[in-house]
Write a protein that holds these residues in place. Structure first.
Motif, PDB file in Angstrom:
ATOM      1  N   THR A  70       0.805  -1.235   0.000  1.00 17.91           N
ATOM      2  CA  THR A  70       0.000   0.000   0.000  1.00 17.91           C
ATOM      3  C   THR A  70       0.828   1.269   0.000  1.00 17.91           C
ATOM      4  OG1 THR A  70      -0.088  -0.002   2.431  1.00 17.91           O
ATOM      5  CG2 THR A  70      -1.844  -1.186   1.260  1.00 17.91           C
ATOM      6  N   ASP A  71       2.108   1.165   0.370  1.00 22.59           N
ATOM      7  CA  ASP A  71       2.990   2.323   0.531  1.00 22.59           C
ATOM      8  C   ASP A  71       2.379   3.352   1.479  1.00 22.59           C
ATOM      9  OD1 ASP A  71       5.449   3.561  -0.010  1.00 22.59           O
ATOM     10  OD2 ASP A  71       4.521   4.933  -1.440  1.00 22.59           O
ATOM     11  N   SER A  72       1.665   2.821   2.486  1.00 18.94           N
ATOM     12  CA  SER A  72       0.989   3.686   3.460  1.00 18.94           C
ATOM     13  C   SER A  72       1.108   3.060   4.840  1.00 18.94           C
ATOM     14  CB  SER A  72      -0.481   3.857   3.083  1.00 18.94           C
ATOM     15  OG  SER A  72      -1.205   4.444   4.147  1.00 18.94           O
ATOM     16  N   ALA A  73       1.675   3.824   5.768  1.00 15.57           N
ATOM     17  CA  ALA A  73       1.789   3.313   7.137  1.00 15.57           C
ATOM     18  C   ALA A  73       0.411   3.154   7.768  1.00 15.57           C
ATOM     19  CB  ALA A  73       2.649   4.259   7.968  1.00 15.57           C
ATOM     20  N   GLU A  74      -0.488   4.073   7.460  1.00 14.28           N
ATOM     21  CA  GLU A  74      -1.833   4.003   8.039  1.00 14.28           C
ATOM     22  C   GLU A  74      -2.573   2.766   7.547  1.00 14.28           C
ATOM     23  OE1 GLU A  74      -5.749   6.764   8.892  1.00 14.28           O
ATOM     24  OE2 GLU A  74      -3.780   7.609   8.459  1.00 14.28           O
TER      25      GLU A  74
END
Length: 521
Positions: free
Chosen positions: A367-371
């Motif tokens: 996702t390339d998203s920490a969230e």
């Protein structure tokens, strides 16, 4: 401003007593597990705790009978000078002990501690760049940022970082002394100082480049500010000082949260404690002063100011971190996702494990998203809870025992790293074993006298700032029964046990027959 105890204060004390009793029970089980005659050890340990109380009581009676308390009487120059000399001597001895450990336990940073060092070096050279790891764990940058400021002066140096931690440990001991003195007395302050300065596990852990000393120092600074705020006169026309303390407390809490998010527990504890404060005004005061002036005297208003300042500063810090690493940080509502997933992993006993670490990395890569990665972890955690709720509940009790069963974290990490690096000689192992034994004894006594402090405070009618300390312990217990847990996570609470033990001893001395100096009490 006197604050009467309500149902919330009594409930907090009862819950604390339950936690302290379970911690003592866990400690006895843990320490007796390796003994040849464990049941004999159980009985002996209980008798030793009782003997410690009787010895303390006899010592206090002797001090009262010989009128040694007069030497600490605050109404004389000699008393003030004596207190300062004792405090300075204790801090100097504590500094010597910490420097001795640093010199004779040469540990090269590894694991998380090497990450701290590497990030600090990059920050000091102005070239951190994009970092997915920090996006997933934003608090990792907090302690290295402090180290980087030092490295810009000294150059990259493990020794410089260890000396910084030693200084933070000594400042923590001094703050423990000042807080305990404010809560109890000169006697209580000096007792807390001795405990904090010579707590064996904290001295031994000084050989490791860890974030806990600096975090604990900032957290205790916030506690010190809160205690002064709680006792600050709340009168109309005299609100500027209390508002200043609120603002500084919120800033310090936000700075400490950038190193370890656990300071959020103290934030909640401080807010809940302040909500118990209420001031009543007569008719004339209502007529002469507006609603805002009257509101500023109330505990809820002070709590609101601290909370708003904390949120504002935390937002600014998060924005700065995000700009530095080139990633958006996870929101506060999901940032615990990975720790929750690990914390409910029954097979791994709620501790770090390769399986969960790989899942988290893969979720972030996809996702390339920490969230989004933390949200995926929350989904896994919820499925684990739904699949075996009884097993997860059993795990929470097991993690309590792991966190509070002993005080061996310093010995564990120092022995592990020295062994891996070929520096664990028989002489060093002997020193580590000796310090470990004494650390466990001091730890059990600290919990024991803290529990007695809670029992004694149940009998008082007024609620003081010490309520926040009890809530801090309770919050830490609850949090780590759910999230990922390690034995070293109770490091920052050891000064709290020193303060509560000192508060109990001071109250016990005050209750003895005979007359003593009020300044010493």
């Amino acid at each position: 401003m006197a604050t009467k105890k309500g149902w919330f204060s009594y409930a907090a004390l009862v819950i604390f007593e339950i936690c302290a009793a379970y911690a003592l029970f866990s400690g006895l089980l843990s320490l007796a597990g390796s003994k040849k005659y464990p049941y004999l050890w159980y009985g002996g340990a209980i008798c030793a705790l009782a003997a410690a109380f009787l010895l303390l009581y006899a010592l206090l009676r002797l001090i009262r009978r010989l009128r040694l308390h007069r030497r600490l009487a605050g109404d004389t120059p000699a008393g003030r000078i004596t207190e300062r000399i004792i405090a300075a001597a204790v801090l100097a001895a504590g500094a010597f002990a910490r420097l001795l450990v640093i010199a004779h336990m040469p540990v090269t940073p590894a694991s998380d501690y090497k990450t701290y060092y590497d990030v600090a070096v990059l920050l000091s050279q102005g070239g951190l760049g994009a970092s997915a790891y920090i996006a997933k764990f934003p608090h990792v940058i907090g302690y290295p940022f402090v180290l980087s400021l030092l490295f810009r002066l000294t150059g990259p140096s493990v020794a410089a970082g260890l000396y910084l931690n030693a200084a933070a440990g000594l400042l923590s001991a001094f703050l423990t002394y000042r807080i305990a003195r404010r809560l109890s007395s000169r006697l209580g302050g000096l007792i807390a100082l001795v405990l904090a300065a010579f707590w064996p596990s904290q001295i031994l852990y000084g050989a490791v480049l860890a974030s806990e000393p600096v975090f604990t120092c900032l957290m205790l600074l916030a506690v010190w500010l809160f205690v002064y705020l709680f006792k600050y006169p709340s009168t109309l026309g005299n609100t500027e000082g209390s508002m200043f303390l609120c603002v500084i407390t919120g800033i310090v809490l936000a700075l400490s949260a950038a190193i370890r998010p656990l300071s959020q527990i103290l934030l909640v504890a401080a807010v809940l404690s302040l909500l118990t404060q209420r001031v009543r005004f007569d008719v004339n005061e209502r007529m002469l002063h507006g609603k805002l002036s009257r509101a500023a005297c109330q505990g809820w208003f002070r709590a609101l100011v601290i909370l708003l300042v904390y949120v504002l500063c935390s937002g600014l810090i998060s924005a700065a971190i995000s700009d530095t690493i080139g990633y958006k940080l996870p929101g506060a509502t999901v940032s615990y996702g990975y720790n929750l997933m690990v914390g409910v992993n029954i097979d791994a006993k709620g501790a770090w494990n390769q399986q969960d670490a790989e899942f988290f990395d893969q979720a972030f890569a996809a996702t390339d998203s920490a969230e989004a990665a933390h949200r995926a972890c929350i989904d896994v955690a919820l499925r684990r809870i739904a699949a075996d709720p009884a097993g997860v509940l059993n795990l929470t009790m097991e993690k309590f025992t792991d966190l509070w069963g002993n005080d061996d974290y310093g010995a564990y990490w120092v022995s592990l790293f020295l062994g891996q690096q070929g520096g664990l000689t028989p002489e060093r192992q002997s020193v580590i074993d000796t310090m470990t034994r004494w650390s466990d004894y001091v730890y059990l006594l600290g919990i024991f006298f803290s529990a007695l402090c809670g029992l004694r405070l149940v009998r008082t009618k007024d609620a003081g700032p010490e309520l926040a300390l009890f809530l801090l312990v309770i919050g830490t217990v609850v949090l780590h029964m759910v999230l990922e847990s390690q034995n070293r996570y109770h490091y920052f609470l050891l000064p709290v046990f020193a303060m509560l033990s000192a508060l109990y001893i001071s109250r016990l001395y005050r209750g003895l027959p005979g007359k003593a100096s009020p300044d010493m009490l």
